[in-house]
Design a protein around this motif. Structure first.
Motif, short mmCIF file in Angstrom:
data_model
loop_
_atom_site.label_atom_id
_atom_site.label_comp_id
_atom_site.label_asym_id
_atom_site.label_seq_id
_atom_site.Cartn_x
_atom_site.Cartn_y
_atom_site.Cartn_z
N GLY A 75 -21.50 -25.58 3.19
CA GLY A 75 -21.85 -25.27 1.81
C GLY A 75 -23.01 -24.29 1.73
N GLN A 76 -23.55 -24.15 0.55
CA GLN A 76 -24.65 -23.22 0.32
C GLN A 76 -25.98 -23.95 0.48
OE1 GLN A 76 -23.51 -21.69 -3.56
NE2 GLN A 76 -22.42 -19.99 -2.62
N ILE A 77 -26.94 -23.28 1.13
CA ILE A 77 -28.13 -23.92 1.66
C ILE A 77 -29.40 -23.34 1.06
CG2 ILE A 77 -29.40 -24.41 3.80
CD1 ILE A 77 -26.60 -25.65 3.69
N GLU A 78 -30.37 -24.22 0.85
CA GLU A 78 -31.76 -23.78 0.62
C GLU A 78 -32.52 -24.15 1.89
OE1 GLU A 78 -35.17 -23.38 0.48
OE2 GLU A 78 -35.51 -25.05 -0.90
N ARG A 79 -32.78 -23.16 2.72
CA ARG A 79 -33.22 -23.41 4.09
C ARG A 79 -34.65 -23.93 4.20
NH1 ARG A 79 -29.79 -19.52 3.56
NH2 ARG A 79 -28.00 -19.35 4.97
N THR A 141 -11.13 -27.16 7.14
CA THR A 141 -10.99 -27.78 5.83
C THR A 141 -11.12 -26.71 4.75
OG1 THR A 141 -11.96 -29.80 6.69
CG2 THR A 141 -11.83 -29.59 4.30
N GLY A 142 -12.08 -25.84 4.92
CA GLY A 142 -12.24 -24.66 4.07
C GLY A 142 -12.21 -23.42 4.94
N ILE A 143 -12.71 -22.30 4.39
CA ILE A 143 -12.85 -21.07 5.17
C ILE A 143 -14.27 -20.56 4.97
CG2 ILE A 143 -12.08 -18.70 5.52
CD1 ILE A 143 -9.36 -19.50 4.46
N GLY A 144 -15.01 -20.46 6.06
CA GLY A 144 -16.37 -19.95 5.98
C GLY A 144 -16.56 -18.78 6.91
N SER A 145 -17.60 -18.01 6.67
CA SER A 145 -17.89 -16.90 7.57
C SER A 145 -19.38 -16.61 7.58
CB SER A 145 -17.12 -15.63 7.16
OG SER A 145 -17.56 -15.16 5.92
N SER A 146 -19.78 -15.87 8.59
CA SER A 146 -21.17 -15.46 8.71
C SER A 146 -21.22 -14.04 9.26
CB SER A 146 -21.92 -16.41 9.66
OG SER A 146 -23.30 -16.08 9.72
N ILE A 147 -22.25 -13.32 8.87
CA ILE A 147 -22.41 -11.92 9.27
C ILE A 147 -23.60 -11.81 10.22
CG2 ILE A 147 -22.91 -9.58 8.45
CD1 ILE A 147 -21.80 -10.57 5.68
N ILE A 148 -23.39 -11.18 11.36
CA ILE A 148 -24.47 -10.88 12.29
C ILE A 148 -24.69 -9.37 12.27
CG2 ILE A 148 -25.21 -10.89 14.70
CD1 ILE A 148 -23.50 -13.45 15.02
N LYS A 149 -25.88 -8.99 11.85
CA LYS A 149 -26.23 -7.57 11.70
C LYS A 149 -27.43 -7.26 12.59
CE LYS A 149 -27.43 -4.24 8.06
NZ LYS A 149 -27.72 -4.10 6.61
N SER A 158 -29.64 -13.97 -1.73
CA SER A 158 -29.83 -15.37 -2.12
C SER A 158 -29.60 -16.33 -0.96
CB SER A 158 -28.88 -15.72 -3.27
OG SER A 158 -27.52 -15.59 -2.86
N GLY A 159 -29.38 -15.79 0.24
CA GLY A 159 -29.15 -16.63 1.40
C GLY A 159 -27.74 -17.17 1.51
N THR A 160 -26.80 -16.58 0.76
CA THR A 160 -25.43 -17.11 0.74
C THR A 160 -24.40 -16.07 1.18
OG1 THR A 160 -25.19 -16.51 -1.60
CG2 THR A 160 -25.99 -18.73 -1.13
N ALA A 161 -24.84 -15.06 1.92
CA ALA A 161 -23.90 -14.02 2.37
C ALA A 161 -22.82 -14.61 3.27
CB ALA A 161 -24.65 -12.93 3.12
N GLY A 162 -21.63 -14.04 3.20
CA GLY A 162 -20.55 -14.43 4.10
C GLY A 162 -19.55 -15.40 3.54
N GLU A 163 -19.53 -15.60 2.23
CA GLU A 163 -18.60 -16.57 1.64
C GLU A 163 -17.19 -15.97 1.50
OE1 GLU A 163 -18.73 -19.64 1.11
OE2 GLU A 163 -20.82 -20.26 0.91
N GLY A 179 -14.59 -24.27 -8.30
CA GLY A 179 -14.50 -24.12 -9.75
C GLY A 179 -13.83 -22.84 -10.20
N ALA A 180 -13.63 -21.91 -9.26
CA ALA A 180 -12.97 -20.64 -9.59
C ALA A 180 -11.46 -20.78 -9.34
CB ALA A 180 -13.55 -19.51 -8.76
N ASN A 181 -10.75 -19.71 -9.64
CA ASN A 181 -9.31 -19.65 -9.38
C ASN A 181 -8.99 -18.49 -8.46
OD1 ASN A 181 -9.47 -20.99 -12.28
ND2 ASN A 181 -7.52 -21.57 -11.39
N GLY A 182 -8.03 -18.72 -7.56
CA GLY A 182 -7.54 -17.63 -6.73
C GLY A 182 -8.36 -17.32 -5.50
N CYS A 183 -9.23 -18.26 -5.05
CA CYS A 183 -10.04 -18.03 -3.85
C CYS A 183 -9.18 -18.07 -2.59
CB CYS A 183 -11.14 -19.08 -3.73
SG CYS A 183 -12.41 -19.00 -5.01
N LEU A 184 -9.56 -17.29 -1.59
CA LEU A 184 -8.85 -17.26 -0.31
C LEU A 184 -8.73 -18.66 0.28
CD1 LEU A 184 -7.60 -15.64 2.03
CD2 LEU A 184 -9.93 -15.37 2.96
N GLU A 185 -9.77 -19.46 0.16
CA GLU A 185 -9.77 -20.82 0.70
C GLU A 185 -8.63 -21.67 0.15
OE1 GLU A 185 -13.00 -24.28 0.19
OE2 GLU A 185 -13.65 -22.69 1.56
N ALA A 186 -8.26 -21.41 -1.11
CA ALA A 186 -7.19 -22.18 -1.74
C ALA A 186 -5.80 -21.76 -1.26
CB ALA A 186 -7.27 -22.03 -3.26
#
Length: 316
Positions: A75-79, A141-149, A158-163, A179-186
């Motif tokens: 999920g989305q994090i406040e680190r 279970t879902g689809i997540g990603s992360s970017i290494i630059k 906002s600390g949420t890049a890579g969704e 809560g949205a419609n049409g996401c890749l995860e769905a």
């Protein structure tokens, strides 16, 4: 000198906790529990504490040799304060992990997104060694990603890049847990495939899945078995997921142009044809130049990518 840290990988179906040698990436002791029946802040925190307690009981590594506890959370994090702001697949919001875990175990706690820490593990000890421009995508279970630059995790404003799981692939499409419609995860996650298969069976289509699964819970292993049997229903909906996932990855190739894309997660690790067909179709759908220059690798650490990466959060 202390060289061990605890890494925790908390996802929608399982939690792994391990003692890891952060100098070598070696996993010394590991405890695994299922999380599918646990939802909501109280349940999720309790299963995390339970798993950590089991790990401390099992390991022979003295506590005074352990640097920290690192958690990779779906999920989305406040680190800074160690808070899971929104974990849709865990049904958690504003869940403070840092305070109760530090109070319980008297060790510093660091928190990151689950795919972010998996990417960190692959960068330091896995498929990403010697690369500094990577996108890491995990399908489960879902689809997540992360970017290494430039060799570091890119967090974004906002600390949420890579969704990538929440890029829109159908403007008027299926409802997503976010809560949205049409996401890749769905459309392309294991959960999405499971939903499509169970829906088809409910409508009367015949599938070997009914003989393989209990309690309507389809794992990546079940999907692999059904594909091996050339099950018509499973073949159809896995192919559908490949089309959507490859399209999403082609968009990443065109937009971000990474040198390497690492693919991991249960479906990728278990089902070779899902992995290979996704790469093949992504290269066909991407523009010619990024199609030729982007490399693909499977996550080398497998199920351990997250726990190894989470254990290294203290080093960052």
């Amino acid at each position: 000198m202390k060289k061990y840290s605890i890494g925790v990988d908390l996802g929608g179906t399982k939690i792994l906790a391990a003692i890891v040698n952060v100098e070598t990436g070696e996993v010394v002791d590991v405890v695994k529990n299922k999380t599918k029946k646990y939802r909501g802040n109280e349940d999720i925190l309790n299963i995390t504490l339970k798993t950590l307690k089991e790990l401390f009981l099992e390991t022979k590594i003295p506590k005074e040799e352990i640097l920290s506890i690192g958690l990779g959370l779906a999920g989305q994090i406040e680190r800074k304060n160690g808070i899971l702001l929104n974990g849709v697949n865990l049904e958690c919001k504003n869940l403070d992990f840092k305070t109760p875990i530090e109070n319980e175990f008297k060790l510093p706690v660091f928190v990151g997104n689950d795919v972010e820490v998996a990417a960190l593990g692959e960068l330091k000890f896995g498929a990403g060694i010697s690369y500094d421009d990577i996108v890491c995508i995990f399908v489960g279970t879902g689809i997540g990603s992360s970017i290494i630059k430039n060799g570091k995790i890119h967090l974004g404003a906002s600390g949420t890049a890579g969704e990538i799981g929440h890029i829109i692939v159908d403007l008027n499409g299926r409802a997503c847990l976010c809560g949205a419609n049409g996401c890749l995860e769905a459309y392309a996650s294991r959960s999405a495939i499971e939903s499509r298969i169970l829906g088809a069976v409910k409508k009367g289509r015949t599938s070997i899945i009914t003989d393989l699964v209990k309690h309507n819970s389809i794992s990546s292993k079940h999907i692999k078995q059904a594909l091996s049997a050339n099950d018509e229903v499973v073949v159809q909906y896995v192919a559908e997921a490949v089309e959507y996932l490859s399209g999403g990855i082609a968009s990443v190739m065109n937009f971000y142009n990474p040198k390497l894309i690492i693919l991991g997660g249960g479906l990728i690790q278990s089902v070779d044809e899902f992995y290979l067909n996704t790469i093949k179709k992504a290269k066909m759908k991407a523009l010619p130049i990024p199609s030729k220059t982007t490399e693909f690798k499977k996550a080398l650490l497998g199920d351990y990518s997250g726990i190894v990466g989470a254990s290294c959060l203290c080093l960052n």
